[in-house]
Design a protein around this motif. Structure first.
Motif, PDB file in Angstrom:
ATOM      1  N   ALA A  19       0.829  -1.202   0.000  1.00  0.00           N
ATOM      2  CA  ALA A  19       0.000   0.000   0.000  1.00  0.00           C
ATOM      3  C   ALA A  19       0.863   1.251   0.000  1.00  0.00           C
ATOM      4  CB  ALA A  19      -0.934  -0.016   1.211  1.00  0.00           C
ATOM      5  N   THR A  20       1.940   1.242   0.783  1.00  0.00           N
ATOM      6  CA  THR A  20       2.825   2.408   0.846  1.00  0.00           C
ATOM      7  C   THR A  20       3.410   2.727  -0.522  1.00  0.00           C
ATOM      8  OG1 THR A  20       3.393   1.895   3.142  1.00  0.00           O
ATOM      9  CG2 THR A  20       4.892   3.352   1.935  1.00  0.00           C
ATOM     10  N   GLU A  21       3.842   1.700  -1.243  1.00  0.00           N
ATOM     11  CA  GLU A  21       4.417   1.914  -2.571  1.00  0.00           C
ATOM     12  C   GLU A  21       3.386   2.439  -3.559  1.00  0.00           C
ATOM     13  OE1 GLU A  21       7.833  -1.417  -3.159  1.00  0.00           O
ATOM     14  OE2 GLU A  21       5.853  -2.190  -2.608  1.00  0.00           O
ATOM     15  N   LEU A  22       2.107   2.110  -3.343  1.00  0.00           N
ATOM     16  CA  LEU A  22       1.061   2.473  -4.298  1.00  0.00           C
ATOM     17  C   LEU A  22       0.455   3.856  -4.057  1.00  0.00           C
ATOM     18  CD1 LEU A  22      -0.869  -0.907  -4.637  1.00  0.00           C
ATOM     19  CD2 LEU A  22       0.752   0.114  -6.246  1.00  0.00           C
ATOM     20  N   ARG A  23       0.744   4.471  -2.934  1.00  0.00           N
ATOM     21  CA  ARG A  23       0.131   5.774  -2.636  1.00  0.00           C
ATOM     22  C   ARG A  23       0.406   6.826  -3.711  1.00  0.00           C
ATOM     23  NH1 ARG A  23       1.751   5.489   3.686  1.00  0.00           N
ATOM     24  NH2 ARG A  23       0.175   3.963   4.300  1.00  0.00           N
ATOM     25  N   PRO A  24       1.623   6.901  -4.274  1.00  0.00           N
ATOM     26  CA  PRO A  24       1.874   7.938  -5.284  1.00  0.00           C
ATOM     27  C   PRO A  24       1.076   7.769  -6.584  1.00  0.00           C
ATOM     28  CG  PRO A  24       3.940   7.132  -4.346  1.00  0.00           C
ATOM     29  CD  PRO A  24       2.867   6.193  -3.895  1.00  0.00           C
ATOM     30  N   THR A  25       0.419   6.635  -6.781  1.00  0.00           N
ATOM     31  CA  THR A  25      -0.334   6.427  -8.023  1.00  0.00           C
ATOM     32  C   THR A  25      -1.560   7.328  -8.111  1.00  0.00           C
ATOM     33  OG1 THR A  25      -1.733   4.667  -7.085  1.00  0.00           O
ATOM     34  CG2 THR A  25       0.379   3.998  -8.080  1.00  0.00           C
ATOM     35  N   GLY A  26      -2.045   7.844  -6.979  1.00  0.00           N
ATOM     36  CA  GLY A  26      -3.234   8.687  -6.980  1.00  0.00           C
ATOM     37  C   GLY A  26      -4.512   7.943  -6.684  1.00  0.00           C
ATOM     38  N   PHE A  27      -4.485   6.619  -6.726  1.00  0.00           N
ATOM     39  CA  PHE A  27      -5.677   5.844  -6.374  1.00  0.00           C
ATOM     40  C   PHE A  27      -5.859   5.845  -4.863  1.00  0.00           C
ATOM     41  CE2 PHE A  27      -4.713   4.021 -10.560  1.00  0.00           C
ATOM     42  CZ  PHE A  27      -5.980   4.054 -11.138  1.00  0.00           C
ATOM     43  N   GLU A  28      -7.125   5.734  -4.441  1.00  0.00           N
ATOM     44  CA  GLU A  28      -7.438   5.690  -3.021  1.00  0.00           C
ATOM     45  C   GLU A  28      -7.623   4.268  -2.512  1.00  0.00           C
ATOM     46  OE1 GLU A  28     -10.717   8.226  -2.080  1.00  0.00           O
ATOM     47  OE2 GLU A  28      -9.886   9.932  -3.200  1.00  0.00           O
ATOM     48  N   ARG A  29      -8.157   3.398  -3.369  1.00  0.00           N
ATOM     49  CA  ARG A  29      -8.457   2.040  -2.944  1.00  0.00           C
ATOM     50  C   ARG A  29      -8.071   1.071  -4.054  1.00  0.00           C
ATOM     51  NH1 ARG A  29     -13.904   1.033  -2.751  1.00  0.00           N
ATOM     52  NH2 ARG A  29     -14.215   2.804  -4.151  1.00  0.00           N
ATOM     53  N   VAL A  30      -7.690  -0.140  -3.643  1.00  0.00           N
ATOM     54  CA  VAL A  30      -7.421  -1.230  -4.575  1.00  0.00           C
ATOM     55  C   VAL A  30      -8.296  -2.407  -4.173  1.00  0.00           C
ATOM     56  CG1 VAL A  30      -5.715  -2.897  -5.400  1.00  0.00           C
ATOM     57  CG2 VAL A  30      -5.058  -0.499  -5.061  1.00  0.00           C
ATOM     58  N   GLU A  31      -8.956  -2.988  -5.153  1.00  0.00           N
ATOM     59  CA  GLU A  31      -9.814  -4.147  -4.889  1.00  0.00           C
ATOM     60  C   GLU A  31      -9.072  -5.426  -5.237  1.00  0.00           C
ATOM     61  OE1 GLU A  31     -13.698  -6.156  -6.918  1.00  0.00           O
ATOM     62  OE2 GLU A  31     -13.877  -4.022  -6.397  1.00  0.00           O
ATOM     63  N   THR A  32      -9.106  -6.395  -4.322  1.00  0.00           N
ATOM     64  CA  THR A  32      -8.578  -7.724  -4.582  1.00  0.00           C
ATOM     65  C   THR A  32      -9.725  -8.727  -4.490  1.00  0.00           C
ATOM     66  OG1 THR A  32      -8.065  -8.310  -2.292  1.00  0.00           O
ATOM     67  CG2 THR A  32      -6.423  -7.003  -3.502  1.00  0.00           C
ATOM     68  N   ILE A  33      -9.422  -9.980  -4.651  1.00  0.00           N
ATOM     69  CA  ILE A  33     -10.487 -10.977  -4.673  1.00  0.00           C
ATOM     70  C   ILE A  33     -11.186 -11.093  -3.321  1.00  0.00           C
ATOM     71  CG2 ILE A  33      -9.122 -13.016  -4.041  1.00  0.00           C
ATOM     72  CD1 ILE A  33     -10.651 -14.424  -6.423  1.00  0.00           C
ATOM     73  N   SER A  34     -10.522 -10.672  -2.239  1.00  0.00           N
ATOM     74  CA  SER A  34     -11.116 -10.828  -0.913  1.00  0.00           C
ATOM     75  C   SER A  34     -11.576  -9.522  -0.280  1.00  0.00           C
ATOM     76  CB  SER A  34     -10.131 -11.533   0.033  1.00  0.00           C
ATOM     77  OG  SER A  34      -8.897 -10.862   0.057  1.00  0.00           O
ATOM     78  N   GLY A  35     -11.391  -8.392  -0.947  1.00  0.00           N
ATOM     79  CA  GLY A  35     -11.869  -7.141  -0.378  1.00  0.00           C
ATOM     80  C   GLY A  35     -11.157  -5.928  -0.934  1.00  0.00           C
ATOM     81  N   HIS A  36     -11.088  -4.860  -0.114  1.00  0.00           N
ATOM     82  CA  HIS A  36     -10.527  -3.590  -0.548  1.00  0.00           C
ATOM     83  C   HIS A  36      -9.385  -3.159   0.368  1.00  0.00           C
ATOM     84  CE1 HIS A  36     -14.471  -3.317  -2.582  1.00  0.00           C
ATOM     85  NE2 HIS A  36     -13.794  -2.611  -3.462  1.00  0.00           N
ATOM     86  N   LEU A  37      -8.322  -2.666  -0.249  1.00  0.00           N
ATOM     87  CA  LEU A  37      -7.176  -2.119   0.466  1.00  0.00           C
ATOM     88  C   LEU A  37      -7.224  -0.606   0.387  1.00  0.00           C
ATOM     89  CD1 LEU A  37      -4.379  -2.500   1.863  1.00  0.00           C
ATOM     90  CD2 LEU A  37      -3.389  -2.551  -0.458  1.00  0.00           C
ATOM     91  N   ASP A  38      -7.266   0.063   1.549  1.00  0.00           N
ATOM     92  CA  ASP A  38      -7.220   1.518   1.623  1.00  0.00           C
ATOM     93  C   ASP A  38      -5.760   1.945   1.575  1.00  0.00           C
ATOM     94  OD1 ASP A  38      -6.969   4.177   2.818  1.00  0.00           O
ATOM     95  OD2 ASP A  38      -9.089   3.991   3.336  1.00  0.00           O
ATOM     96  N   LEU A  39      -5.389   2.661   0.518  1.00  0.00           N
ATOM     97  CA  LEU A  39      -3.974   2.990   0.334  1.00  0.00           C
ATOM     98  C   LEU A  39      -3.489   4.037   1.322  1.00  0.00           C
ATOM     99  CD1 LEU A  39      -3.588   2.950  -3.547  1.00  0.00           C
ATOM    100  CD2 LEU A  39      -3.247   1.103  -1.898  1.00  0.00           C
ATOM    101  N   ALA A  40      -4.376   4.884   1.825  1.00  0.00           N
ATOM    102  CA  ALA A  40      -3.957   5.917   2.769  1.00  0.00           C
ATOM    103  C   ALA A  40      -3.607   5.329   4.129  1.00  0.00           C
ATOM    104  CB  ALA A  40      -5.045   6.973   2.920  1.00  0.00           C
TER     105      ALA A  40
END
Length: 223
Positions: free
Chosen positions: A134-155
């Motif tokens: 999640a830390t690495e993905l914060r600069p992408t501008g997305f707030e959430r990422v969905e996986t097969i089991s739920g949602h990851l809050d990047l903040a």
């Protein structure tokens, strides 16, 4: 509460089938449908106008990979995932962490470049996020990422589990597997939020009758 409903693999060659599904959902279970857009295709001006119209109608857009194709199979985990789940769709599994970040950043920028609403949600193809945090993905501008089991809050790095229903059964062995999975996730939906994830051909595949029943059942969740 009405389940979150999404349509995967929104790309130029699937837009007519996506429109059919949106009409089907509107008849049985009206409400917003998240459209998972694959930017790295040959989008025409008329294709982009359809996306803009759907967004204006209240359907959120989400990022969904770049080409929706892995450039190669990388390692045993990817090979097994490809064999049993994703075929050649899990493009993140062929990438390094920095390449995943670059892909997602490019994905979100595409929406801005084409005068489309910049998405908050990103869904990796086949729900396979790959070796990235999640830390690495914060600069992408997305707030959430969905996986097969739920949602990851990047903040915050917090993960919210949810139940998942799907209908993409194109082969004989997939039908019983999906029926069992859907039955189990129906039970999990007592505790967790429910998602219904559609793919453009689902209303034409063998589980189409199940899809209709789920949409009708989901409409009652609004009551």
């Amino acid at each position: 509460m009405r389940p979150d409903i999404s349509i995967h693999d929104v790309m130029p060659e699937t837009l007519d089938r996506v429109a059919e599904q949106l009409d089907l959902i509107e008849r049985h279970c009206p409400g917003p449908v998240t459209l998972l857009v694959v930017p790295g295709k040959e989008w025409t001006d008329s294709d982009l106008d359809r996306l803009r119209a759907w967004a204006a109608d209240g359907h959120p857009l989400a990022g969904h990979g770049w080409t929706h194709r892995a450039r190669h199979i990388r390692g045993l985990k990817h090979r097994l995932h490809s064999l049993f789940i994703s075929r050649d769709c899990a493009e993140h599994l062929a990438l390094s962490p920095s390449e995943i970040v670059d892909l997602m950043t490019r994905n979100r920028q595409w929406f801005t470049d084409h005068h489309l609403p910049a998405p908050e949600l990103y869904v990796p193809p086949a729900w396979a996020l790959g070796p990235v945090s999640a830390t690495e993905l914060r600069p992408t501008g997305f707030e959430r990422v969905e996986t097969i089991s739920g949602h990851l809050d990047l903040a915050t790095g917090r993960f919210q589990r949810s139940a998942l229903i799907g209908f993409e059964a194109a082969s004989a062995w997939q039908m019983p597997a999906l029926k069992i999975s859907n039955a189990l996730n129906r039970l999990l939906a007592v505790r967790w939020p429910l998602r219904i994830a559609l793919h453009p051909n689902d209303h034409r595949l063998p589980l189409a009758a199940d899809l209709h029943r789920w949409l009708i059942r989901s409409a009652s969740f609004n009551d």
